[in-house]
Design an enzyme around this catalytic site. Sequence first.
Site, PDB file in Angstrom:
ATOM      1  N   GLY A 283     115.553  26.423  26.445  1.00 25.44           N
ATOM      2  CA  GLY A 283     116.476  25.427  26.982  1.00 25.44           C
ATOM      3  C   GLY A 283     115.758  24.338  27.747  1.00 25.44           C
ATOM      4  O   GLY A 283     116.292  23.772  28.697  1.00 25.44           O
TER       5      GLY A 283
ATOM      6  N   GLY B 112     113.499  20.549  27.412  1.00 23.45           N
ATOM      7  CA  GLY B 112     113.868  19.284  26.784  1.00 23.45           C
ATOM      8  C   GLY B 112     114.000  19.409  25.277  1.00 23.45           C
ATOM      9  O   GLY B 112     114.953  18.900  24.677  1.00 23.45           O
TER      10      GLY B 112
ATOM     11  N   LYS C  18     115.282  32.199  28.687  1.00 19.81           N
ATOM     12  CA  LYS C  18     114.987  33.259  29.656  1.00 19.81           C
ATOM     13  C   LYS C  18     115.227  32.798  31.091  1.00 19.81           C
ATOM     14  O   LYS C  18     115.303  33.618  31.995  1.00 19.81           O
ATOM     15  CB  LYS C  18     113.560  33.798  29.472  1.00 19.81           C
ATOM     16  CG  LYS C  18     112.428  32.841  29.748  1.00 19.81           C
ATOM     17  CD  LYS C  18     111.077  33.549  29.514  1.00 19.81           C
ATOM     18  CE  LYS C  18     109.920  32.590  29.659  1.00 19.81           C
ATOM     19  NZ  LYS C  18     108.619  33.224  29.354  1.00 19.81           N
TER      20      LYS C  18
ATOM     21  N   ALA D 157     107.625  17.690  34.994  1.00 21.44           N
ATOM     22  CA  ALA D 157     106.933  16.457  34.591  1.00 21.44           C
ATOM     23  C   ALA D 157     107.344  15.324  35.515  1.00 21.44           C
ATOM     24  O   ALA D 157     108.520  15.031  35.654  1.00 21.44           O
ATOM     25  CB  ALA D 157     107.269  16.112  33.146  1.00 21.44           C
TER      26      ALA D 157
ATOM     27  N   PHE E 161      99.844   4.030  32.371  1.00 19.84           N
ATOM     28  CA  PHE E 161      99.490   5.442  32.344  1.00 19.84           C
ATOM     29  C   PHE E 161      98.175   5.580  31.597  1.00 19.84           C
ATOM     30  O   PHE E 161      97.850   4.739  30.770  1.00 19.84           O
ATOM     31  CB  PHE E 161     100.603   6.228  31.625  1.00 19.84           C
ATOM     32  CG  PHE E 161     101.087   7.415  32.390  1.00 19.84           C
ATOM     33  CD1 PHE E 161     101.556   7.285  33.685  1.00 19.84           C
ATOM     34  CD2 PHE E 161     101.095   8.684  31.803  1.00 19.84           C
ATOM     35  CE1 PHE E 161     102.009   8.391  34.380  1.00 19.84           C
ATOM     36  CE2 PHE E 161     101.549   9.789  32.501  1.00 19.84           C
ATOM     37  CZ  PHE E 161     102.002   9.644  33.790  1.00 19.84           C
TER      38      PHE E 161
ATOM     39  N   ASP F  31     105.720  32.495  24.599  1.00 19.31           N
ATOM     40  CA  ASP F  31     106.481  33.556  23.933  1.00 19.31           C
ATOM     41  C   ASP F  31     106.833  33.212  22.484  1.00 19.31           C
ATOM     42  O   ASP F  31     106.668  34.043  21.588  1.00 19.31           O
ATOM     43  CB  ASP F  31     107.783  33.850  24.697  1.00 19.31           C
ATOM     44  CG  ASP F  31     107.527  34.329  26.118  1.00 19.31           C
ATOM     45  OD1 ASP F  31     106.353  34.606  26.442  1.00 19.31           O
ATOM     46  OD2 ASP F  31     108.500  34.431  26.884  1.00 19.31           O
TER      47      ASP F  31
ATOM     48  N   LEU G 289      99.469  20.729  40.626  1.00 21.34           N
ATOM     49  CA  LEU G 289      98.835  19.422  40.510  1.00 21.34           C
ATOM     50  C   LEU G 289      98.907  18.562  41.752  1.00 21.34           C
ATOM     51  O   LEU G 289      99.951  18.452  42.377  1.00 21.34           O
ATOM     52  CB  LEU G 289      99.557  18.615  39.431  1.00 21.34           C
ATOM     53  CG  LEU G 289      99.245  18.903  37.997  1.00 21.34           C
ATOM     54  CD1 LEU G 289      99.613  17.707  37.169  1.00 21.34           C
ATOM     55  CD2 LEU G 289      97.789  19.240  37.828  1.00 21.34           C
TER      56      LEU G 289
ATOM     57  N   ARG H  55      90.736  11.225  32.649  1.00 18.86           N
ATOM     58  CA  ARG H  55      91.062  12.584  33.058  1.00 18.86           C
ATOM     59  C   ARG H  55      90.031  13.623  32.603  1.00 18.86           C
ATOM     60  O   ARG H  55      89.564  14.432  33.402  1.00 18.86           O
ATOM     61  CB  ARG H  55      92.413  12.943  32.450  1.00 18.86           C
ATOM     62  CG  ARG H  55      93.239  13.859  33.294  1.00 18.86           C
ATOM     63  CD  ARG H  55      94.525  14.166  32.575  1.00 18.86           C
ATOM     64  NE  ARG H  55      95.652  13.456  33.166  1.00 18.86           N
ATOM     65  CZ  ARG H  55      96.929  13.689  32.848  1.00 18.86           C
ATOM     66  NH1 ARG H  55      97.238  14.591  31.949  1.00 18.86           N
ATOM     67  NH2 ARG H  55      97.893  13.017  33.429  1.00 18.86           N
TER      68      ARG H  55
ATOM     69  N   GLU I 210     106.532  21.617  23.136  1.00 19.61           N
ATOM     70  CA  GLU I 210     105.157  22.037  23.401  1.00 19.61           C
ATOM     71  C   GLU I 210     104.811  23.302  22.624  1.00 19.61           C
ATOM     72  O   GLU I 210     103.644  23.589  22.367  1.00 19.61           O
ATOM     73  CB  GLU I 210     104.939  22.249  24.913  1.00 19.61           C
ATOM     74  CG  GLU I 210     103.461  22.293  25.274  1.00 19.61           C
ATOM     75  CD  GLU I 210     103.198  22.344  26.775  1.00 19.61           C
ATOM     76  OE1 GLU I 210     104.053  21.876  27.555  1.00 19.61           O
ATOM     77  OE2 GLU I 210     102.129  22.855  27.160  1.00 19.61           O
TER      78      GLU I 210
ATOM     79  N   GLY J 141      98.931  11.191  28.623  1.00 22.29           N
ATOM     80  CA  GLY J 141      99.989  11.332  29.621  1.00 22.29           C
ATOM     81  C   GLY J 141     101.231  10.582  29.158  1.00 22.29           C
ATOM     82  O   GLY J 141     101.123   9.473  28.635  1.00 22.29           O
TER      83      GLY J 141
HETATM   84  C1  LIG Z   1     102.945  19.674  36.228  1.00 20.31           C
HETATM   85  C2  LIG Z   1     103.214  19.054  34.902  1.00 20.31           C
HETATM   86  C3  LIG Z   1     103.442  17.682  34.814  1.00 20.31           C
HETATM   87  C4  LIG Z   1     103.704  17.100  33.583  1.00 20.31           C
HETATM   88  N1  LIG Z   1     103.933  15.756  33.533  1.00 20.31           N
HETATM   89  C5  LIG Z   1     104.200  15.175  32.340  1.00 20.31           C
HETATM   90  C6  LIG Z   1     104.478  13.783  32.257  1.00 20.31           C
HETATM   91  O1  LIG Z   1     104.470  13.072  33.261  1.00 20.31           O
HETATM   92  N2  LIG Z   1     104.757  13.244  31.054  1.00 20.31           N
HETATM   93  C7  LIG Z   1     104.797  14.000  29.923  1.00 20.31           C
HETATM   94  O2  LIG Z   1     105.068  13.440  28.857  1.00 20.31           O
HETATM   95  N3  LIG Z   1     104.557  15.327  29.963  1.00 20.31           N
HETATM   96  C8  LIG Z   1     104.257  15.937  31.147  1.00 20.31           C
HETATM   97  N4  LIG Z   1     104.005  17.283  31.188  1.00 20.31           N
HETATM   98  C9  LIG Z   1     104.163  18.076  29.972  1.00 20.31           C
HETATM   99  C10 LIG Z   1     105.631  18.312  29.656  1.00 20.31           C
HETATM  100  O3  LIG Z   1     106.354  18.471  30.841  1.00 20.31           O
HETATM  101  C11 LIG Z   1     105.871  19.559  28.821  1.00 20.31           C
HETATM  102  O4  LIG Z   1     105.012  19.552  27.741  1.00 20.31           O
HETATM  103  C12 LIG Z   1     107.290  19.618  28.260  1.00 20.31           C
HETATM  104  O5  LIG Z   1     108.212  19.475  29.292  1.00 20.31           O
HETATM  105  C13 LIG Z   1     107.586  20.883  27.496  1.00 20.31           C
HETATM  106  O6  LIG Z   1     108.947  20.898  27.134  1.00 20.31           O
HETATM  107  P1  LIG Z   1     109.549  21.996  26.153  1.00 20.31           P
HETATM  108  O7  LIG Z   1     110.974  21.684  25.962  1.00 20.31           O
HETATM  109  O8  LIG Z   1     108.707  22.090  24.950  1.00 20.31           O
HETATM  110  O9  LIG Z   1     109.378  23.360  26.941  1.00 20.31           O
HETATM  111  P2  LIG Z   1     109.857  23.857  28.375  1.00 20.31           P
HETATM  112  O10 LIG Z   1     110.485  22.803  29.173  1.00 20.31           O
HETATM  113  O11 LIG Z   1     108.707  24.583  28.935  1.00 20.31           O
HETATM  114  O12 LIG Z   1     111.016  24.882  28.025  1.00 20.31           O
HETATM  115  C14 LIG Z   1     110.772  26.133  27.450  1.00 20.31           C
HETATM  116  C15 LIG Z   1     112.083  26.879  27.357  1.00 20.31           C
HETATM  117  O13 LIG Z   1     111.913  28.050  26.589  1.00 20.31           O
HETATM  118  C16 LIG Z   1     112.507  29.132  27.217  1.00 20.31           C
HETATM  119  N5  LIG Z   1     111.796  30.348  26.826  1.00 20.31           N
HETATM  120  C17 LIG Z   1     110.470  30.567  26.836  1.00 20.31           C
HETATM  121  N6  LIG Z   1     110.199  31.809  26.419  1.00 20.31           N
HETATM  122  C18 LIG Z   1     111.381  32.392  26.112  1.00 20.31           C
HETATM  123  C19 LIG Z   1     111.773  33.681  25.645  1.00 20.31           C
HETATM  124  N7  LIG Z   1     110.886  34.652  25.385  1.00 20.31           N
HETATM  125  N8  LIG Z   1     113.080  33.941  25.470  1.00 20.31           N
HETATM  126  C20 LIG Z   1     114.011  32.990  25.755  1.00 20.31           C
HETATM  127  N9  LIG Z   1     113.696  31.763  26.189  1.00 20.31           N
HETATM  128  C21 LIG Z   1     112.405  31.470  26.365  1.00 20.31           C
HETATM  129  C22 LIG Z   1     112.429  28.822  28.683  1.00 20.31           C
HETATM  130  O14 LIG Z   1     113.444  29.496  29.360  1.00 20.31           O
HETATM  131  C23 LIG Z   1     112.632  27.325  28.692  1.00 20.31           C
HETATM  132  O15 LIG Z   1     114.012  27.044  28.724  1.00 20.31           O
HETATM  133  C24 LIG Z   1     103.728  17.886  32.419  1.00 20.31           C
HETATM  134  C25 LIG Z   1     103.500  19.251  32.506  1.00 20.31           C
HETATM  135  C26 LIG Z   1     103.218  19.834  33.721  1.00 20.31           C
HETATM  136  C27 LIG Z   1     102.904  21.285  33.774  1.00 20.31           C
END
Ligand SMILES: Cc1cc2nc3c(=O)[nH]c(=O)nc-3n(C[C@H](O)[C@H](O)[C@H](O)COP(=O)(O)OP(=O)(O)OC[C@H]3O[C@@H](n4cnc5c(N)ncnc54)[C@H](O)[C@@H]3O)c2cc1C
Lengths: 345, 567
Positions: B11, B13, B36, B47, B118, B213, B244, B278, B370, B383
């Site tokens: 859940g 982005g 989860k 982010a 950036f 996972d 960070l 970086r 990701e 970034g």
């Molecule tokens: C500190 C930090 C700063 C950042 N800043 C930036 C930025 O400025 N700009 C940028 O573009 N990117 C940035 N990033 C990277 C970016 O935030 C992430 O790559 C991105 O948000 C990942 O999104 P996602 O939807 O793929 O996963 P996530 O937002 O990580 O969501 C994963 C989801 O999967 C669920 N999940 C995981 N495992 C299970 C399971 N076994 N069973 C059920 N559900 C599960 C979780 O509950 C969660 O809802 C940053 C990252 C970090 C760590």
Amino acid sequence: MTDSTVQHNEDKRDVTFRVHRFNPQVDSKPYHDDYTIKIEKGITVLRALNYIKEHVDPSLTLRAFCQAGICGSCAMRINNMSKLACTTQVWDELDKAREPGVIKVDPLRNLPLIKDLVVEMDPLVGKMEHYSNWIDSKMPEEQWGKKEFLVSEEEFVKYDKATDCILCASCVSECTILRANREYVSPAVLLKSYRMNVDTRDASHDLRLAELVKDHGVWDCTHCYRCQESCVKHIPIMDAIHGIREDAIERRGVKDTSGARHAEAFMDDIARKGKLVEATLPIRTNGVGWTLKNLLPMAVKMVIKRRTPPPPPLVKASKGIEKFREEFREMSGHVAKDHEKKSGE
Amino acid sequence: MKLFDIVIVGGGGAGLYAAMEAMKTNPGLNIAVISKVYPNRSHTSAAQGGANAALANTAKDDSVELHIFDTIKGSDYLADQDAVEVLCSEAPKIIRELENMGTPWSRLDDRTIAQRPFGGAGRPRCCYCADKTGHTILQTLYEQCLRKGVQFFNEYFALDLALDGSRSKGLVAMNIKTGRIEPFHARTVVFATGGYAKMYWNRSSNAAGNTGDGQAIAYRAGIPLKDMEFVQFHPTGLRKSGLLVTEGARGEGGYLVNALGERFMSRYAPEKMELGPRDLVSRSLETEILEGRGFDSPAGKYLHLDLRHLGADLIKSRLPQIREMCMYFEGVDPIDDPIPVRPTAHYSMGGIDTDNFGRTVMDGVYAAGECGCVSVHGANRLGGNSLLDILVFGRIAGRAAAEEAGSFDPAPITEAEIAGKEQELRSYMKPSGHYERYGTLREELGQTLGQNVGIYREASKIEKGIEEIAALKERFTHVRVFDTSDIYNTNLIQVLELRNMLDLAETVAAGALAREESRGSHTRTDFPVRDDGNWHRHTTFTLEAGRPKLGFKPVTMGRYELQERTY
Ligand SMILES: Cc1cc2nc3c(=O)[nH]c(=O)nc-3n(C[C@H](O)[C@H](O)[C@H](O)COP(=O)(O)OP(=O)(O)OC[C@H]3O[C@@H](n4cnc5c(N)ncnc54)[C@H](O)[C@@H]3O)c2cc1C
Ligand code: SF4
Ligand code: SF4
Ligand code: FES
């Protein structure tokens, strides 16, 4: 903790965490466990609890995710105040402890308990749904992505701060009304509702407002300020609550609801009857300062709306009331001017 | 038997955008999101910086073309150029779409969405909401999903895919609040479980649950992973937590100082000093530490980020967030003391191998965000491109799943399959003479990865890392879950996450060993230059006989020829 081999002589202290325990499968009622560990400066309560979980008692159950104060998972009551465990330093809490060296850790209140420090969040989500805590865009969905709404700085600042909310439910846990009535809308949901209602891109303002003025809604708030004081993001939640109330009176009229009627009675005292009957005044229960800050702006607006600018003479002048009267006059002036400006547009 | 057309795992982005788009594509479909953590807790909220899109609001001469070029160059030419084209050309639309549904983007004087510069971008094209961009995007998407009535299964932990021959019939997940294992029959499954950089544990900026996972589940089901060796490090993580300290601190004039009191960046980037790119700054910090010029502490060696000379006023007015972070998480006030920092694992470029529609090799299984690897980031992510990636490809995968869900009727997930899972989980709770603590294994995994498969890599170290990971996997078979209760068993969840990290750590190390060149985030001291002849290709990892089997995939080229990457 992990830093038991500290080389550069950092100070360390023995700290006892008195942690709320409850496993519904085996316990008939909650109890507290004491865990005493050595802690150096710079360690957060969350790290300490995680350390206990990893090295002392793996059954200790809490929520935590980002460890950076942004996800809202780790809200709990620490020394009887709801806050984020991951942004709270153990040593700071030691200074606040009632019993020297003992930090109390309890789950949030006003939400159903699941286990140890974990409470059920579904009721909060349910309320967000009930009060339409989303933008209902003025733009039809088929048009999305084609062009931006233009938003001015003035429009933007109205909701900017409210969007800091991380739904941690600390305010929910501290709310006085929720203690008595769990159906109450909740401070965080009021805040979010307000944020949506002042957004120029939203089309559901009236619908949301209609829901907010019903029972368990915005008029039930006692103005105790506990939510704002406990907000982990320092959001002025009360501004949102006042905002909704003023909006309700402005858009829906003063006769609309019980809360509005309460305000109306207050206004009547000072405006129409031309006197202040102390018995009907919130001053009695809440003090002069409170009344000035909270009810006055609303009452003034109501007065202006009816275009009966009142000089409020008083039945009997106490010290506080004198000040109140002055403020009222001054504020009537401001609001009246604002009002003219607005209606002149 | 309850059947879903689409089950989205995650859940964040990516998952939420997929859900929204799927409902939009076909409102008649039965769609579930399982996560989860409550969706608004997902790591997307962390982010701060922003998301890139060539809106040309701030710099009128910006264009999709320039964005494409910056991304490809940033990737050290390992990104697939057709995928990058999709990413960048969809970007303006998706940012506006978010705007239209309520994201509180910061604004310019002319009332349009503001953009800032950036790293690695030739124009200021990063759209932001102050320093809470990810948080507000996630809130917006969650709100809109609630508006649309998406079915959420919050605090459900996905365990494994359920297979029907060579395709998926859904998955099994544990309801964390009850401990029950429940079947989710699904025509299609979309993985959106986020990154795996938390395997570096205390040396990671990630949330505790970024344990890869989805990637591990896919991998166990025979779906290939891609480019796993590419993990991005951020130069300034806090010593204790890895959290960070954003680039802003150096932007305002902060010094990086070693234990000898030297501003050591003069050795590596005499002109740009602390403001070099970086990866270069990360490598510089690591070199100082490796060559013995770091400070010692039980939490590991570190360096100082010193802001004191900036003065209390400037720190308070311009860097209040950073100051607050240091006080909250490290107990240090940067006005009085230097901040202890070291490089921290930040982002995983690798993930589940997908095509440009989020499809994996297995029918009915998709991945986005990701956790997937399209690949748009290649060897190094810029970034602001990751938020963009999760939005654009989350949406594309949601649409593809909705269009392709069709009428396939999966066979039921049997009682026996559920019982098997239950037994497997119960087996962790059996008392035994010798046992291992998951906390210890997890910390050791982070340490060995940081030391042997970290910023600087070389064959002998990686081999050592591989041995240590194997030893940890062996010790994991003795891991014991002490909490035997059904309800909200976080002890069990964390053990399952550790298992996933161990599986994936093997692929990261295998990739790092195989790739005998230096490209983007992957730096081999024994192969210090990029080797396009042999290594201008993706690596893939398939589970065979309990080990990752290495494969290769060509990089899709386009308009842009290979060039040296200089800034
Ligand atoms: C500190 C930090 C700063 C950042 N800043 C930036 C930025 O400025 N700009 C940028 O573009 N990117 C940035 N990033 C990277 C970016 O935030 C992430 O790559 C991105 O948000 C990942 O999104 P996602 O939807 O793929 O996963 P996530 O937002 O990580 O969501 C994963 C989801 O999967 C669920 N999940 C995981 N495992 C299970 C399971 N076994 N069973 C059920 N559900 C599960 C979780 O509950 C969660 O809802 C940053 C990252 C970090 C760590
Ligand atoms: S001010 Fe109102 S909403 Fe806030 S805590 Fe008090 S009663 Fe609750
Ligand atoms: S208003 Fe403040 S305390 Fe309440 S949920 Fe939001 S961030 Fe937490
Ligand atoms: S763990 Fe996310 S706010 Fe504390």
